[in-house]
Design an enzyme around this catalytic site. Sequence first.
Site, PDB file in Angstrom:
ATOM      1  N   GLY A   1       0.752  -1.083   0.015  1.00 56.19           N
ATOM      2  CA  GLY A   1      -0.013  -0.004  -0.093  1.00 56.19           C
ATOM      3  C   GLY A   1       0.891   1.177  -0.035  1.00 56.19           C
ATOM      4  O   GLY A   1       0.316   2.212  -0.268  1.00 56.19           O
TER       5      GLY A   1
ATOM      6  N   ILE B   1       5.894   4.510  -4.073  1.00 54.34           N
ATOM      7  CA  ILE B   1       7.232   4.939  -4.546  1.00 54.34           C
ATOM      8  C   ILE B   1       7.332   5.969  -5.544  1.00 54.34           C
ATOM      9  O   ILE B   1       6.372   5.712  -6.677  1.00 54.34           O
ATOM     10  CB  ILE B   1       8.054   3.581  -4.660  1.00 54.34           C
ATOM     11  CG1 ILE B   1       9.480   3.809  -5.064  1.00 54.34           C
ATOM     12  CG2 ILE B   1       7.406   2.818  -6.078  1.00 54.34           C
ATOM     13  CD1 ILE B   1      10.407   2.530  -4.956  1.00 54.34           C
TER      14      ILE B   1
ATOM     15  N   ALA C   1       8.226   7.458  -8.911  1.00 54.18           N
ATOM     16  CA  ALA C   1       8.797   6.964 -10.078  1.00 54.18           C
ATOM     17  C   ALA C   1      10.277   7.160 -10.352  1.00 54.18           C
ATOM     18  O   ALA C   1      10.977   6.568 -10.799  1.00 54.18           O
ATOM     19  CB  ALA C   1       7.933   7.479 -11.379  1.00 54.18           C
TER      20      ALA C   1
ATOM     21  N   GLY D   1      14.101   8.939  -8.746  1.00 53.80           N
ATOM     22  CA  GLY D   1      14.592   9.202  -7.541  1.00 53.80           C
ATOM     23  C   GLY D   1      15.870   9.524  -7.829  1.00 53.80           C
ATOM     24  O   GLY D   1      16.662   9.352  -9.029  1.00 53.80           O
ATOM     25  N   LEU D   2      16.631  10.086  -6.728  1.00 60.35           N
ATOM     26  CA  LEU D   2      18.150  10.559  -7.098  1.00 60.35           C
ATOM     27  C   LEU D   2      19.026   9.301  -6.448  1.00 60.35           C
ATOM     28  O   LEU D   2      18.800   8.957  -5.433  1.00 60.35           O
ATOM     29  CB  LEU D   2      18.404  11.740  -5.968  1.00 60.35           C
ATOM     30  CG  LEU D   2      19.858  12.241  -6.551  1.00 60.35           C
ATOM     31  CD1 LEU D   2      20.215  12.614  -7.669  1.00 60.35           C
ATOM     32  CD2 LEU D   2      20.343  12.942  -5.399  1.00 60.35           C
TER      33      LEU D   2
ATOM     34  N   ASP E   1      17.962   7.304  -3.216  1.00 58.63           N
ATOM     35  CA  ASP E   1      18.483   6.047  -3.010  1.00 58.63           C
ATOM     36  C   ASP E   1      19.747   6.023  -2.168  1.00 58.63           C
ATOM     37  O   ASP E   1      20.730   6.590  -2.882  1.00 58.63           O
ATOM     38  CB  ASP E   1      18.521   5.495  -4.096  1.00 58.63           C
ATOM     39  CG  ASP E   1      18.763   3.763  -4.150  1.00 58.63           C
ATOM     40  OD1 ASP E   1      17.952   3.091  -4.036  1.00 58.63           O
ATOM     41  OD2 ASP E   1      20.040   3.477  -4.415  1.00 58.63           O
TER      42      ASP E   1
ATOM     43  N   TYR F   1      27.449   2.596   0.414  1.00 56.20           N
ATOM     44  CA  TYR F   1      28.075   3.917  -0.256  1.00 56.20           C
ATOM     45  C   TYR F   1      28.886   4.834   0.612  1.00 56.20           C
ATOM     46  O   TYR F   1      29.565   5.728   0.222  1.00 56.20           O
ATOM     47  CB  TYR F   1      26.874   4.559  -0.919  1.00 56.20           C
ATOM     48  CG  TYR F   1      26.011   3.881  -1.608  1.00 56.20           C
ATOM     49  CD1 TYR F   1      26.210   2.605  -2.306  1.00 56.20           C
ATOM     50  CD2 TYR F   1      24.754   4.275  -2.215  1.00 56.20           C
ATOM     51  CE1 TYR F   1      25.533   1.754  -3.233  1.00 56.20           C
ATOM     52  CE2 TYR F   1      23.927   3.267  -2.814  1.00 56.20           C
ATOM     53  CZ  TYR F   1      24.522   2.283  -3.265  1.00 56.20           C
ATOM     54  OH  TYR F   1      23.760   1.741  -4.234  1.00 56.20           O
TER      55      TYR F   1
ATOM     56  N   LYS G   1      19.990   0.234   2.098  1.00 57.09           N
ATOM     57  CA  LYS G   1      20.136  -1.345   1.965  1.00 57.09           C
ATOM     58  C   LYS G   1      20.822  -1.812   3.006  1.00 57.09           C
ATOM     59  O   LYS G   1      22.073  -1.431   3.422  1.00 57.09           O
ATOM     60  CB  LYS G   1      21.068  -1.446   0.890  1.00 57.09           C
ATOM     61  CG  LYS G   1      19.886  -0.558  -0.487  1.00 57.09           C
ATOM     62  CD  LYS G   1      20.498  -0.979  -1.730  1.00 57.09           C
ATOM     63  CE  LYS G   1      20.010   0.109  -2.973  1.00 57.09           C
ATOM     64  NZ  LYS G   1      20.685   1.443  -2.862  1.00 57.09           N
TER      65      LYS G   1
ATOM     66  N   HIS H   1      20.656  -5.682   0.227  1.00 54.03           N
ATOM     67  CA  HIS H   1      21.395  -5.283  -0.885  1.00 54.03           C
ATOM     68  C   HIS H   1      21.795  -6.259  -1.921  1.00 54.03           C
ATOM     69  O   HIS H   1      21.584  -6.135  -3.400  1.00 54.03           O
ATOM     70  CB  HIS H   1      22.775  -4.532  -0.484  1.00 54.03           C
ATOM     71  CG  HIS H   1      23.245  -3.540  -1.329  1.00 54.03           C
ATOM     72  ND1 HIS H   1      23.886  -2.341  -1.041  1.00 54.03           N
ATOM     73  CD2 HIS H   1      23.294  -3.370  -2.723  1.00 54.03           C
ATOM     74  CE1 HIS H   1      24.106  -1.491  -1.727  1.00 54.03           C
ATOM     75  NE2 HIS H   1      23.891  -2.219  -3.050  1.00 54.03           N
TER      76      HIS H   1
HETATM   77  N1  LIG Z   1      21.200  -2.001  -5.801  1.00 49.97           N
HETATM   78  C1  LIG Z   1      22.385  -2.029  -6.383  1.00 49.97           C
HETATM   79  O1  LIG Z   1      23.029  -2.962  -6.015  1.00 49.97           O
HETATM   80  C2  LIG Z   1      22.831  -0.977  -6.938  1.00 49.97           C
HETATM   81  C3  LIG Z   1      23.704  -1.149  -8.011  1.00 49.97           C
HETATM   82  C4  LIG Z   1      24.172   0.001  -8.751  1.00 49.97           C
HETATM   83  C5  LIG Z   1      23.437   1.337  -8.332  1.00 49.97           C
HETATM   84  N2  LIG Z   1      22.395   1.469  -7.531  1.00 49.97           N
HETATM   85  C6  LIG Z   1      21.760   2.759  -7.397  1.00 49.97           C
HETATM   86  O2  LIG Z   1      21.289   3.233  -8.434  1.00 49.97           O
HETATM   87  C7  LIG Z   1      21.729   4.746  -8.665  1.00 49.97           C
HETATM   88  C8  LIG Z   1      22.055   4.692 -10.255  1.00 49.97           C
HETATM   89  O3  LIG Z   1      22.929   3.783 -10.918  1.00 49.97           O
HETATM   90  P1  LIG Z   1      24.617   4.393 -11.156  1.00 49.97           P
HETATM   91  O4  LIG Z   1      25.023   5.493 -10.116  1.00 49.97           O
HETATM   92  O5  LIG Z   1      25.082   3.063 -11.234  1.00 49.97           O
HETATM   93  O6  LIG Z   1      24.731   4.696 -12.554  1.00 49.97           O
HETATM   94  P2  LIG Z   1      23.576   5.675 -13.537  1.00 49.97           P
HETATM   95  O7  LIG Z   1      22.757   6.542 -12.819  1.00 49.97           O
HETATM   96  O8  LIG Z   1      23.069   4.784 -14.660  1.00 49.97           O
HETATM   97  O9  LIG Z   1      24.722   6.783 -14.138  1.00 49.97           O
HETATM   98  C9  LIG Z   1      25.356   7.451 -13.304  1.00 49.97           C
HETATM   99  C10 LIG Z   1      26.367   8.572 -14.532  1.00 49.97           C
HETATM  100  O10 LIG Z   1      25.660   9.224 -15.225  1.00 49.97           O
HETATM  101  C11 LIG Z   1      25.960  10.501 -15.182  1.00 49.97           C
HETATM  102  N3  LIG Z   1      24.523  11.275 -15.728  1.00 49.97           N
HETATM  103  C12 LIG Z   1      23.558  11.472 -14.946  1.00 49.97           C
HETATM  104  N4  LIG Z   1      22.639  12.055 -15.415  1.00 49.97           N
HETATM  105  C13 LIG Z   1      22.933  12.229 -16.600  1.00 49.97           C
HETATM  106  C14 LIG Z   1      22.643  12.995 -17.943  1.00 49.97           C
HETATM  107  N5  LIG Z   1      21.347  13.681 -17.745  1.00 49.97           N
HETATM  108  N6  LIG Z   1      23.356  13.049 -19.051  1.00 49.97           N
HETATM  109  C15 LIG Z   1      24.669  12.506 -19.083  1.00 49.97           C
HETATM  110  N7  LIG Z   1      25.171  11.748 -17.950  1.00 49.97           N
HETATM  111  C16 LIG Z   1      24.352  12.041 -16.752  1.00 49.97           C
HETATM  112  C17 LIG Z   1      26.717  10.792 -13.999  1.00 49.97           C
HETATM  113  O11 LIG Z   1      27.273  11.886 -13.824  1.00 49.97           O
HETATM  114  P3  LIG Z   1      27.215  13.238 -12.978  1.00 49.97           P
HETATM  115  O12 LIG Z   1      27.028  12.883 -11.636  1.00 49.97           O
HETATM  116  O13 LIG Z   1      28.500  13.958 -13.150  1.00 49.97           O
HETATM  117  O14 LIG Z   1      25.833  13.760 -13.515  1.00 49.97           O
HETATM  118  C18 LIG Z   1      27.411   9.556 -13.617  1.00 49.97           C
HETATM  119  O15 LIG Z   1      28.265   9.575 -14.298  1.00 49.97           O
HETATM  120  C19 LIG Z   1      23.023   4.402  -7.844  1.00 49.97           C
HETATM  121  O16 LIG Z   1      23.723   5.712  -7.521  1.00 49.97           O
HETATM  122  C20 LIG Z   1      22.605   3.614  -6.690  1.00 49.97           C
HETATM  123  O17 LIG Z   1      21.831   4.740  -5.915  1.00 49.97           O
HETATM  124  C21 LIG Z   1      22.055   0.260  -6.896  1.00 49.97           C
END
Ligand SMILES: NC(=O)c1ccc[n+]([C@@H]2O[C@H](COP(=O)([O-])OP(=O)(O)OC[C@H]3O[C@@H](n4cnc5c(N)ncnc54)[C@H](OP(=O)(O)O)[C@@H]3O)[C@@H](O)[C@H]2O)c1
Length: 316
Positions: free
Chosen positions: A9, A12, A14, A16-17, A43, A48, A77, A110
């Site tokens: 219920g 979330i 759609a 997030g950061l 997130d 982290y 996580k 995680h």
């Molecule tokens: N549960 C898990 O195991 C797990 C694993 C991986 C990730 N995550 C979560 O998911 C989030 C997102 O994934 P991610 O950090 O791996 O990668 P991502 O969001 O796919 O990519 C981040 C990269 O994209 C760049 N970026 C952001 N917006 C942009 C835009 N509009 N145009 C061009 N480049 C852009 C960022 O640079 P700048 O910062 O310089 O803009 C950064 O280099 C993580 O931060 C984390 O919170 C969870």
Amino acid sequence: MKNFTLNDGNKIPALGLGTWKSQAGDAYQAVKEALRLGYRHIDAAWIYQNEAEVGQGIHEAIAEGFVKRQDVFVTSKLWNSFHDPKDVEHGCRESLDALGLDYIDLYLMHWPIAFRPETFMPQSPDDFWPLSSLPLSKTFNAMLKLKALGLVKSVGVSNFSVKKLDQLIAESGVVPAVNQVELHPYNPQVELLDYCRDHGIHLTAYSPLGSGDRPESMKAQNEPPLLENANINEIAVSAGLSPAQILLAWAIDRGTSTIPKSTNPNRIAENLAAQAYVLSDADRSKLDNIGIQFRYVSPQQWFIPGVTYQSDDFWD
Ligand SMILES: NC(=O)c1ccc[n+]([C@@H]2O[C@H](COP(=O)([O-])OP(=O)(O)OC[C@H]3O[C@@H](n4cnc5c(N)ncnc54)[C@H](OP(=O)(O)O)[C@@H]3O)[C@@H](O)[C@H]2O)c1
């Protein structure tokens, strides 16, 4: 902000950061700016190592009147070293203390991997707990108890395959609210998406932009940069948007929430604006059938000889 309703219920948002790899100083500014602009979903994760900064951003945004606590959806996580049921509450409280919050909106396991207590990153087979002696359902059941304590509102998992979800549900008798996994056109995980739709599990798409800022040690040689894909760029040009915005619109269009990471104020705003874009059938079809399969995030470094977790059976 568009929301999806979870199976318990709760709602979330759609978009997030993401905060993985957000460096000291940057993480705090990014969270605060995101909340000022209208983000309502952050997130975070114990591993982290920046939850204190993330919390500072949330608190300053609240203090400056950008948002109220009850309107921000905060995910954290449980790290792999807190899987023993007696350590789960401690792991959660460490995140709560760092974030400076009374409760976490969504608490995820995680990874479906258990490390021995005190293991930050494993160095040898002795640092792992075989799942035969510490099944994921025991950890999950302990996480569910955090709801009764008022420490978390929703409980879910991350990096779970269909097989692992099936086993978890059978053993615990509870369907997780969320599974957070890597999702983008190069890794659409259609079977998992269908399974989660059928079972009422919400999927959150991580690394939706291809995670270009991962450390070099985590990158494969010649990996295909998602944001440079010609088809995605063509769709972006004709829509008057950026490739990142097309990827985020595609994620939301599939019914998944998505958590792009950025510490750049312009890109934080650009990503938020993507939620308003409606994909055409033709664009959706092109993105659904992009013809490249690639996974950017893998716990490759944990598949060391002698450990019961190996890559062949990890993404089963
Ligand atoms: N549960 C898990 O195991 C797990 C694993 C991986 C990730 N995550 C979560 O998911 C989030 C997102 O994934 P991610 O950090 O791996 O990668 P991502 O969001 O796919 O990519 C981040 C990269 O994209 C760049 N970026 C952001 N917006 C942009 C835009 N509009 N145009 C061009 N480049 C852009 C960022 O640079 P700048 O910062 O310089 O803009 C950064 O280099 C993580 O931060 C984390 O919170 C969870």
